[in-house]
Design a protein around this motif. Structure first.
Motif, short mmCIF file in Angstrom:
data_model
loop_
_atom_site.label_atom_id
_atom_site.label_comp_id
_atom_site.label_asym_id
_atom_site.label_seq_id
_atom_site.Cartn_x
_atom_site.Cartn_y
_atom_site.Cartn_z
N PHE A 29 -13.98 -7.80 -5.18
CA PHE A 29 -12.85 -8.67 -4.88
C PHE A 29 -12.72 -8.80 -3.37
O PHE A 29 -13.30 -8.04 -2.61
CB PHE A 29 -11.54 -8.14 -5.50
N SER A 30 -11.96 -9.79 -2.95
CA SER A 30 -11.65 -9.94 -1.53
C SER A 30 -10.24 -9.42 -1.29
O SER A 30 -9.34 -9.60 -2.12
CB SER A 30 -11.76 -11.40 -1.11
N LEU A 31 -10.07 -8.74 -0.17
CA LEU A 31 -8.78 -8.15 0.20
C LEU A 31 -8.33 -8.76 1.51
O LEU A 31 -9.08 -8.78 2.48
CB LEU A 31 -8.92 -6.63 0.35
N ALA A 32 -7.10 -9.26 1.54
CA ALA A 32 -6.54 -9.83 2.76
C ALA A 32 -5.56 -8.83 3.38
O ALA A 32 -4.66 -8.35 2.71
CB ALA A 32 -5.81 -11.13 2.46
N THR A 33 -5.79 -8.51 4.63
CA THR A 33 -4.85 -7.71 5.40
C THR A 33 -4.34 -8.60 6.52
O THR A 33 -4.99 -9.58 6.89
CB THR A 33 -5.50 -6.44 5.98
N SER A 34 -3.19 -8.28 7.06
CA SER A 34 -2.66 -9.12 8.13
C SER A 34 -1.92 -8.28 9.15
O SER A 34 -1.50 -7.16 8.87
CB SER A 34 -1.74 -10.21 7.57
N GLU A 35 -1.78 -8.86 10.32
CA GLU A 35 -0.99 -8.25 11.39
C GLU A 35 -0.29 -9.36 12.14
O GLU A 35 -0.73 -10.51 12.14
CB GLU A 35 -1.88 -7.43 12.33
N CYS A 48 -14.69 -6.16 -0.98
CA CYS A 48 -14.61 -4.80 -1.53
C CYS A 48 -15.44 -4.71 -2.81
O CYS A 48 -15.42 -5.62 -3.64
CB CYS A 48 -13.16 -4.44 -1.85
N VAL A 49 -16.16 -3.60 -2.94
CA VAL A 49 -16.99 -3.34 -4.11
C VAL A 49 -16.63 -1.96 -4.65
O VAL A 49 -16.60 -0.99 -3.89
CB VAL A 49 -18.49 -3.40 -3.75
N VAL A 50 -16.34 -1.88 -5.95
CA VAL A 50 -15.91 -0.63 -6.58
C VAL A 50 -16.96 -0.19 -7.60
O VAL A 50 -17.30 -0.95 -8.51
CB VAL A 50 -14.55 -0.80 -7.27
N TRP A 51 -17.45 1.05 -7.45
CA TRP A 51 -18.47 1.60 -8.35
C TRP A 51 -17.93 2.70 -9.26
O TRP A 51 -18.60 3.14 -10.17
CB TRP A 51 -19.65 2.14 -7.55
N THR A 91 -21.32 -6.98 5.07
CA THR A 91 -20.59 -5.74 5.28
C THR A 91 -19.49 -5.68 4.22
O THR A 91 -18.75 -6.65 4.03
CB THR A 91 -19.99 -5.69 6.69
N GLU A 92 -19.41 -4.54 3.53
CA GLU A 92 -18.48 -4.37 2.41
C GLU A 92 -17.71 -3.07 2.55
O GLU A 92 -18.20 -2.12 3.16
CB GLU A 92 -19.25 -4.32 1.08
N VAL A 93 -16.53 -3.03 1.95
CA VAL A 93 -15.80 -1.78 1.78
C VAL A 93 -16.20 -1.27 0.40
O VAL A 93 -15.97 -1.96 -0.60
CB VAL A 93 -14.28 -1.98 1.86
#
Length: 133
Positions: A29-35, A48-51, A91-93
């Motif tokens: 999934f894609s994750l949006a963070t903001s500041e 983001c990739v979850v295993w 590049t992935e989390v």
């Protein structure tokens, strides 16, 4: 050396659940963070990739576009060659079984449908109400 990526943000789209040729399930999934800086909000997007199988189950059942989540994982760059011979990278989390955490903070189903998967990401001392999104 050791590195960690910790973020609180919203899912930019519904998670994609797939199964590898070896039978392992994964979620992406894609994750949006903001500041907010100088009165302007700036968004940053993270792939983001979850295993972790348990986390994949929780994500498949409870996470949707707009869900506020907290996560902890590692930043990894993956490289591969395309069919035309070009080198590509992304590049992935990455959240794997032993070194990652994931918590749904809002936008989830009612509390009676909660499945425990890992411990909460952040100490309760942190005030999530103060985040700008």
């Amino acid at each position: 050396m050791y590195q960690r990526f910790i973020a609180v943000g919203r899912l930019g789209r519904d998670p994609e659940i797939t199964t590898t040729a070896g039978g392992a399930r994964m979620a992406s999934f894609s994750l949006a963070t903001s500041e907010v800086a100088k009165g302007e909000e700036r968004a940053e997007w993270h792939r983001c990739v979850v295993w972790d199988e348990k986390l994949v189950d929780v994500i498949a059942r409870r996470a949707r576009k707009g869900t506020l989540v907290a996560l902890e994982g590692q930043v990894r760059t993956r490289r591969w060659n395309s069919k035309d011979g070009r080198e590509n990278h992304t590049t992935e989390v990455v959240l794997d079984r032993f070194t990652s955490r994931f918590q749904i903070l809002s936008g989830a189903k009612p509390q009676d449908d909660v499945v425990e998967a890992n411990q909460p990401v952040f100490d309760k001392r942190f005030a999530f109400d103060e985040l700008p999104f």
